[in-house]
Write an enzyme that holds these catalytic residues in place. Structure first.
Site, PDB file in Angstrom:
ATOM      1  N   GLU A 392      10.633  11.744  43.132  1.00 53.59           N
ATOM      2  CA  GLU A 392      10.152  12.882  44.127  1.00 53.59           C
ATOM      3  C   GLU A 392      11.231  13.857  44.793  1.00 53.59           C
ATOM      4  OE1 GLU A 392       7.096  14.130  44.292  1.00 53.59           O
ATOM      5  OE2 GLU A 392       6.390  12.591  42.721  1.00 53.59           O
ATOM      6  N   HIS A 488       2.564  15.024  33.085  1.00 51.51           N
ATOM      7  CA  HIS A 488       3.087  13.982  32.803  1.00 51.51           C
ATOM      8  C   HIS A 488       3.228  13.464  31.656  1.00 51.51           C
ATOM      9  CE1 HIS A 488       1.963  14.300  37.282  1.00 51.51           C
ATOM     10  NE2 HIS A 488       2.859  13.760  37.526  1.00 51.51           N
TER      11      HIS A 488
END
Length: 594
Positions: A392, A488
């Site tokens: 992140e 993803h």
């Protein structure tokens, strides 16, 4: 190892290699600009880059009505300079108008990397909608509170149009009631894009898949409190406050870890690291806060933090603070990067974000990491695992550099498109690298992402053979349909290329994990090592990627980076080409621009 020296002229020099399709940037490796102060040097570089952009408008796309605002200046050890610009046209920000101007050490133009391959001037410059109409449209589609509309030029996806950009806060369609940015066509009222402002670790599709399977994400914790005899700092250690102190935390997932903290009094400590630019973790108090100053500070009297279990609110904070500092250490040690934005400022995080928020994400509005506690059913613990934090925070670095963004987002919030997939891939690549850098025996490094999350398949994603991730349907190889993959899933293409570059193809055991990485044609690839592969991908991100970079552009970017670092005749350069070919990304199958 330095690359081969290439002397340049005072005009653009294009280096073309038929076998790779690489249009290179000529760099003067041994030339050195006159020594000046850092501020004056950067000013001179920006001025030269801006002038070069206009002088070479046919190549850069910069022309009448445009202005360039420097976002980043990078000076390579071998002499090249790179200036990243955001563009405005007649005073309006240009979405997809970003570009990087490359200069030699003598500040002569050496090339450009640009997001838009077309003119950014809109065909019609008059708005048919009012700002209020655009705000109403944005509020309706994002289901939140619209802020003031701003006129922009939307030059993304092959065309330019006059549009309004509106940030919508408290969006019912954003994770944890966050914000979204909606772009509305100023002539037709069509919504051109509706993107979340935060980068979420878990996609809506994945969460739905877990629920349908009746599977929960329930990582095991250590539940090992810090021994009472282990003290962080002696009472006599500091006579003046605040002062740097050495404490110890008992984390949920990384065991007992050292923490550098701030001593604020004789027996009071703050979870803030003064040795890493004031990096700090706070408690969001289960509110949906996007203002870090409203978070509650973590303090203690003995410089011991958490108890290794979710019963102590500081335990998740220990994981977050530990993960953030290890991520910052990796980037500084490996690349000299000083903080997420490379500006010498610390990173920030808030744990216990919202009520039953089942995600973790980088939030540009807050400029910090936000961690939910999970919904208690599908996601049962805070997502504060080390590689999640590394992943992140890398989104934050991408946000500060190339600003890769998805092509589009569906009604459920799932993101699609190659630039978004590349963003997720880079976050996985560097998240894995953070694990290797930390080398924590309680969280052994590997090429798996989310291996500690408690999933039945024993990981969330993996870099050696992405298709083993059946939850997200990750793909190993590029095809013309890749741009339509959820990000993803699509991330597997460049993650696979990176693994092949680092470790090569075939079966091998690294640490405690066995890998068996295939190739598209079956031809073997011999890796160059993780350190070199990671350096190539980082240089490609920071110098040669822009907001619209897809996989074929990423191939060219990494080839340029390998040439800068190791030379065009090097094994490293050749292996980059082989690694991309092994995932079916070649100069022969470049798709047309959409």
């Amino acid at each position: 190892m330095r690359r081969a020296h290439i002397r340049t002229l005072a005009i653009a020099v294009a280096v073309t290699t038929a076998a790779t399709g690489l249009t290179g940037t000529a760099l003067a490796g041994e030339d050195r600009a006159p020594a000046t102060t850092a501020v004056a040097q950067s000013t001179d570089i920006v001025r030269a880059a801006r002038a070069a952009a206009f002088a070479h408008g046919a190549a850069t796309g910069v022309g009448r009505g445009d202005a360039l605002q420097a976002q980043d200046v990078l000076i390579d050890p071998e002499g090249a300079r790179h200036v990243r610009f955001q563009r405005t046209h007649r005073g309006m920000p240009v979405l997809g108008g970003d570009l990087v101007i490359h200069l030699t050490a003598r500040l002569t133009y050496a090339g450009v990397t640009r997001a838009a391959g077309h003119t950014v001037a809109p065909a019609r410059a008059e708005a048919a909608l009012t700002a209020r109409q655009a705000e109403a449209k944005a509020a309706a589609v994002a289901q939140g509170d619209a802020r003031d509309a701003e006129l922009v030029v939307d030059a993304r996806r092959g065309a330019s149009a006059l549009a309004y950009r509106i940030q919508v806060t408290d969006s019912a369609t954003a994770e944890g009631g966050g914000s979204r940015t909606v772009v509305v066509d100023a002539r037709t009222g069509t919504v051109r894009s509706n993107l979340p402002d935060s980068d979420e670790f878990l996609s809506p599709t994945l969460v739905d898949e877990l629920r349908e399977r009746g599977e929960s994400l329930d990582p095991a914790t250590h539940n090992a409190p810090v021994p009472s005899g282990l003290m962080g700092s002696s009472a006599a250690a500091a006579a003046r406050y605040p002062a740097t102190a050495k404490g110890t935390g008992s984390s949920l997932f990384a065991g007992k870890v050292p923490l550098t903290t701030t001593r604020t009094g004789r027996s009071s400590y703050l979870l803030k690291d003064p040795t890493r630019w004031g990096t700090e973790t706070r408690d969001a108090k289960n509110l949906e806060l996007e203002n870090f100053s409203r978070g509650k500070k973590f303090t203690t009297k003995n410089n011991k933090w958490g108890n290794g279990a979710v019963s102590h609110r500081a335990s998740a904070a220990v994981d977050a603070q530990y993960g953030i500092t290890k991520t910052l250490d990796f980037y500084k040690k490996s690349f000299g990067r000083k903080g997420i934005a490379n500006n010498g400022k610390g990173a920030r995080a808030m744990v216990h974000f919202g009520k039953k928020v089942d995600n973790a994400f980088w939030d540009p509005a807050c400029g910090c990491m936000l961690y939910g506690d999970g919904d208690g059913r599908t996601i049962k613990k805070p997502l504060v695992v080390l590689d999640v934090t590394g992943h992140e925070l890398t989104h934050g670095i991408v946000d500060a550099t190339a600003r890769l963004e998805p092509t589009y987002v569906d009604d459920e919030g799932n993101q699609y498109g190659e630039p978004g997939s590349l963003n997720e891939s880079l976050a996985d690549i560097f998240g894995s690298a953070v694990e290797f850098s930390a080398n924590n025996p309680k969280n052994p490094p590997n090429y798996l992402i989310g291996e500690k999350l408690g999933l039945r398949q024993k990981f969330l994603r993996r870099l050696d053979k992405p298709s083993l991730d059946v939850l997200e349907g990750a793909i190993d190889y590029w095809s013309p349909r890749t741009d339509d993959a959820e990000v993803h899933a699509g991330s597997g293409v460049s993650s696979h290329a990176y693994y092949l570059l680092a470790e090569g193809s075939g079966r091998k055991k690294i640490g405690s994990v066995t890998y068996d990485s295939p190739t598209y044609t079956g031809a073997p690839v011999k890796g160059i090592g993780r350190t070199k592969a990671t350096a190539i991908f980082y240089r490609a991100l920071t110098r040669y990627m822009v907001s619209s970079t897809g996989f074929h552009d990423a191939r060219v970017a990494t080839l340029k980076a390998a040439r800068d670092l190791y030379g065009q005749n090097s094994t490293e350069f050749t292996t980059v080409n082989k690694a991309w070919a092994a995932v079916n990304v070649t100069s022969a199958n470049v798709p047309p621009r959409r």
